[in-house]
Design an enzyme around this catalytic site. Structure first.
Site, short mmCIF file in Angstrom:
data_model
loop_
_atom_site.label_atom_id
_atom_site.label_comp_id
_atom_site.label_asym_id
_atom_site.label_seq_id
_atom_site.Cartn_x
_atom_site.Cartn_y
_atom_site.Cartn_z
N ALA A 237 0.87 -1.17 0.00
CA ALA A 237 0.00 0.00 0.00
C ALA A 237 0.91 1.21 0.00
O ALA A 237 2.09 1.11 0.33
CB ALA A 237 -0.90 0.00 1.23
N LYS A 238 0.32 2.32 -0.36
CA LYS A 238 1.17 3.51 -0.48
C LYS A 238 1.86 3.85 0.83
O LYS A 238 2.99 4.28 0.86
CB LYS A 238 0.33 4.69 -0.95
#
Ligand code: GLU
Length: 268
Positions: A237-238
């Protein structure tokens, strides 16, 4: 029967490899069966969705070599459909207004071990008043009405556990629909036969199956796939610093080669 899948990103940020993997899974599922692959932009969240992210998403998918069929669908242009579905559910007596604030809900829903507990039903049966509110479904009443229909994942029958999801929000304070409602209405309206998406949405499917039963919608098959994880085993995920596809594209990487590696199960 012909197959239709979709990739349904929310334009609230830039796509990373996890998104690329999900898009490839849905795309390839359709193409391997001579079916259609649709692209739907889930932009009902007006405060977090950004037009520039939409443009980037389209460019990213082209870079990966993923072509979609037909026009891109935008949820923001389909609000009437969601309003009609909501009205139908209200007329069945299954919806109630919830006036709880974010802070109240966070307090009531905090659970041990980081699990998300279901909304405790604070506003169920409360008197309607003139104040900001979202709309929740009375899940126990919904299940009593439609009998908790099962669904299939990879061809296996899954018992419906929507009750454990509690009274989820179907129309938000700040948006005329929620993810659950919009995705269910759209998948049916767009003729999606096979929902290929990450297993982080597995539990949401219990809710979607209930909504389909209540609204008399066609029922697709589901194929939840594992999420890509980083070297540390954590989900990509970012916030874990996964690089954006747009940065990889700008750095001159070959998108088709990146897609080929993802298909072969390699992340980088
Ligand atoms: N829009 C959702 C997301 O970005 C995915 C919806 C779905 O595949 O059902 O996570």
């Amino acid at each position: 029967m012909s197959v239709t899948t979709r990739f349904a990103p929310s334009p609230t940020g830039r796509l990373h490899m996890g998104h690329a993997y999900a898009a490839i899974r849905a795309h390839d599922f359709a193409r391997e069966r001579g079916g259609r692959f649709l692209l739907r932009i889930e932009d009902i969240d007006g405060t977090r969705s950004r037009a520039e992210h939409v443009a980037t998403i389209l460019a990213d998918l082209r870079w990966l070599g993923l072509a979609w069929d037909g026009e891109v669908a935008f949820q923001s242009a389909r609000l009437d459909l969601y309003a009609a579905a909501l009205e139908r559910l209200r007329s069945l007596g299954l919806m109630y207004r919830c006036y709880c604030t974010r802070a109240e809900i966070a307090g009531a829903m905090s659970a041990p071990h980081g699990q998300v507990a279901a909304y405790p039903g604070t506003c169920r049966g409360s008197r309607e008043r003139d104040a900001p509110h979202c709309w929740r479904i009375d899940m126990a009443a919904a299940v009593a009405r439609c009998g908790a229909p099962s669904w299939t994942d990879h061809g296996r029958v899954v018992t419906n556990e929507a009750l454990a999801q509690g009274d989820v929000v179907l129309a938000r304070k700040d948006a005329p629909a929620s993810y659950h409602l919009a995705v269910t209405v759209d998948d049916a309206a767009q003729g999606v036969t096979d929902v290929v998406r990450g297993c982080d949405l597995f539990a949401a499917t219990h809710v979607h199956r209930i909504l389909q039963a209540l609204l008399g919608l066609a029922v697709p098959r589901w194929w939840h796939h594992p999420l890509l994880t980083g070297a540390d085993g954590a989900r990509l995920a970012k916030r874990h610093g996964a690089p954006a596809l747009a940065d990889m594209r700008a750095a001159g990487l070959d998108g088709a080669a990146v897609a080929a590696r993802l298909r072969a199960g390699q992340i980088a």
